[in-house]
Design a protein around this motif. Structure first.
Motif, mmCIF file in Angstrom:
data_model
loop_
_atom_site.group_PDB
_atom_site.id
_atom_site.type_symbol
_atom_site.label_atom_id
_atom_site.label_comp_id
_atom_site.label_asym_id
_atom_site.label_seq_id
_atom_site.Cartn_x
_atom_site.Cartn_y
_atom_site.Cartn_z
ATOM 1 N N VAL A 13 0.843 -1.206 0.000
ATOM 2 C CA VAL A 13 0.000 0.000 0.000
ATOM 3 C C VAL A 13 0.876 1.253 0.000
ATOM 4 O O VAL A 13 0.626 2.215 -0.746
ATOM 5 C CB VAL A 13 -0.943 -0.016 1.220
ATOM 6 C CG1 VAL A 13 -1.675 1.319 1.349
ATOM 7 C CG2 VAL A 13 -1.941 -1.159 1.100
ATOM 8 N N TRP A 14 1.920 1.254 0.814
ATOM 9 C CA TRP A 14 2.805 2.433 0.893
ATOM 10 C C TRP A 14 3.568 2.622 -0.412
ATOM 11 O O TRP A 14 3.700 3.750 -0.902
ATOM 12 C CB TRP A 14 3.781 2.261 2.048
ATOM 13 C CG TRP A 14 4.583 3.510 2.323
ATOM 14 C CD1 TRP A 14 4.283 4.510 3.184
ATOM 15 C CD2 TRP A 14 5.833 3.862 1.708
ATOM 16 N NE1 TRP A 14 5.239 5.482 3.169
ATOM 17 C CE2 TRP A 14 6.220 5.107 2.252
ATOM 18 C CE3 TRP A 14 6.654 3.266 0.771
ATOM 19 C CZ2 TRP A 14 7.387 5.759 1.876
ATOM 20 C CZ3 TRP A 14 7.819 3.916 0.385
ATOM 21 C CH2 TRP A 14 8.180 5.136 0.929
ATOM 22 N N LEU A 15 4.066 1.554 -1.007
ATOM 23 C CA LEU A 15 4.822 1.664 -2.252
ATOM 24 C C LEU A 15 3.943 2.141 -3.400
ATOM 25 O O LEU A 15 4.398 2.902 -4.263
ATOM 26 C CB LEU A 15 5.458 0.311 -2.600
ATOM 27 C CG LEU A 15 6.571 -0.172 -1.664
ATOM 28 C CD1 LEU A 15 7.006 -1.581 -2.038
ATOM 29 C CD2 LEU A 15 7.760 0.774 -1.696
ATOM 30 N N LYS A 50 -3.420 0.491 6.589
ATOM 31 C CA LYS A 50 -2.571 1.678 6.574
ATOM 32 C C LYS A 50 -1.199 1.305 6.046
ATOM 33 O O LYS A 50 -0.615 0.294 6.433
ATOM 34 C CB LYS A 50 -2.450 2.263 7.989
ATOM 35 C CG LYS A 50 -1.640 3.551 8.054
ATOM 36 C CD LYS A 50 -1.585 4.071 9.475
ATOM 37 C CE LYS A 50 -0.775 5.362 9.551
ATOM 38 N NZ LYS A 50 -0.698 5.875 10.947
ATOM 39 N N GLY A 51 -0.666 2.131 5.134
ATOM 40 C CA GLY A 51 0.617 1.846 4.523
ATOM 41 C C GLY A 51 1.755 1.849 5.528
ATOM 42 O O GLY A 51 1.778 2.637 6.483
ATOM 43 N N LEU A 52 2.703 0.946 5.322
ATOM 44 C CA LEU A 52 3.879 0.839 6.188
ATOM 45 C C LEU A 52 5.118 1.201 5.385
ATOM 46 O O LEU A 52 5.399 0.593 4.347
ATOM 47 C CB LEU A 52 4.011 -0.584 6.737
ATOM 48 C CG LEU A 52 5.237 -0.862 7.619
ATOM 49 C CD1 LEU A 52 5.159 -0.059 8.916
ATOM 50 C CD2 LEU A 52 5.346 -2.353 7.932
ATOM 51 N N ASP A 53 5.855 2.199 5.853
ATOM 52 C CA ASP A 53 7.046 2.676 5.163
ATOM 53 C C ASP A 53 8.192 1.684 5.396
ATOM 54 O O ASP A 53 8.691 1.557 6.522
ATOM 55 C CB ASP A 53 7.423 4.058 5.685
ATOM 56 C CG ASP A 53 8.583 4.674 4.909
ATOM 57 O OD1 ASP A 53 9.150 3.981 4.043
ATOM 58 O OD2 ASP A 53 8.909 5.848 5.171
ATOM 59 N N PRO A 54 8.663 0.967 4.360
ATOM 60 C CA PRO A 54 9.752 0.015 4.556
ATOM 61 C C PRO A 54 11.090 0.698 4.815
ATOM 62 O O PRO A 54 12.009 0.060 5.335
ATOM 63 C CB PRO A 54 9.769 -0.778 3.245
ATOM 64 C CG PRO A 54 9.194 0.157 2.238
ATOM 65 C CD PRO A 54 8.188 0.985 2.958
#
Length: 231
Positions: A13-15, A50-54
């Motif tokens: 989702v974040w990407l 919710k997006g997770l920032d890698p």
């Protein structure tokens, strides 16, 4: 410990929202299907995630993202973790779904009858039960012993055939091989010196003897009954 991505769908989702990576690149990095990534981009999937920032989690670097954005054929690589946590060697009991727990006594009875060489600890690992339950079923002291029916745990989905074969193989180590039952073929070295005898079953039959036999059988048959309508 294997270096695996944390929360792959949240990372996807974040990407999708924050990079210009292709669907194939994101799918490969997050171990998802490209169509699933496309559904995330279209808002049809992962709406409540919710997006997770890698980058914040240290699993991906900015340089790696920039390099992948410049080349659509490039595949993202996970960053080496700064701290490695050793894997726990302690095996936890097998989890059995609630819907299948009622089948465990039947599976235990099947294992006790068909594989008596298995130890209680092995049966416990296969179907996720306790040793006291196994002992009750062995001694027919289980509260539902009268209604138990032996059922294969593999068919019930409580364990895999591979796991069952491995446990049986472990239990069979050091045990004497079972003696063969019934007749067996002789080894080749014992049959090479045997003399072959030809049975002469096809000797010519005596025609006169055959007809004499047929005549004697015919003469013993009762004579035909007299006609009852002669009056």
């Amino acid at each position: 410990m294997a270096n695996t991505l944390l929360m792959p769908k949240a990372t996807a989702v974040w990407l999708v929202d924050n990079t210009a990576l292709s669907f194939d690149q994101i799918a490969h990095f997050c171990t998802l299907h490209p169509l699933e990534v496309k559904a995330i981009a279209d808002g049809e999937a992962a709406q409540g995630i919710k997006g997770l920032d890698p980058v914040m989690t240290g699993q991906l670097s900015r340089e790696e993202i920039t390099k992948a954005e410049a080349d659509s054929n490039y595949r993202l690589k996970l960053a080496e973790p700064k701290v490695r946590v050793p894997e726990s060697k302690r095996r936890t009991p097998r989890y059995t779904p609630v819907s299948k727990r009622q089948d465990r006594p039947n599976a235990i009875l099947w294992l006790v009858r068909n594989h008596p060489e298995l130890k209680d600890a092995q049966i416990s690992r296969l179907v996720g039960t306790t040793k006291s339950t196994i002992e009750q079923i062995r001694e027919r002291k289980h509260w539902n012993a009268a209604n138990l029916v032996p059922m294969d745990p593999v068919t019930l989905g409580l364990c895999s055939q591979i796991d069952l074969d491995l446990e049986v193989q472990k239990a069979s180590r050091g045990m004497p091989a079972a003696e063969p039952t019934g007749g067996t073929l002789l080894p080749a070295r014992d049959t090479e010196s045997l003399e072959v005898r030809e049975d002469r079953d096809d000797e010519e039959l005596d025609a006169d003897a055959v007809f004499a036999k047929l005549s004697s059988l015919k003469s013993t048959q009762p004579e035909d009954d007299e006609d009852d309508n002669r009056y």
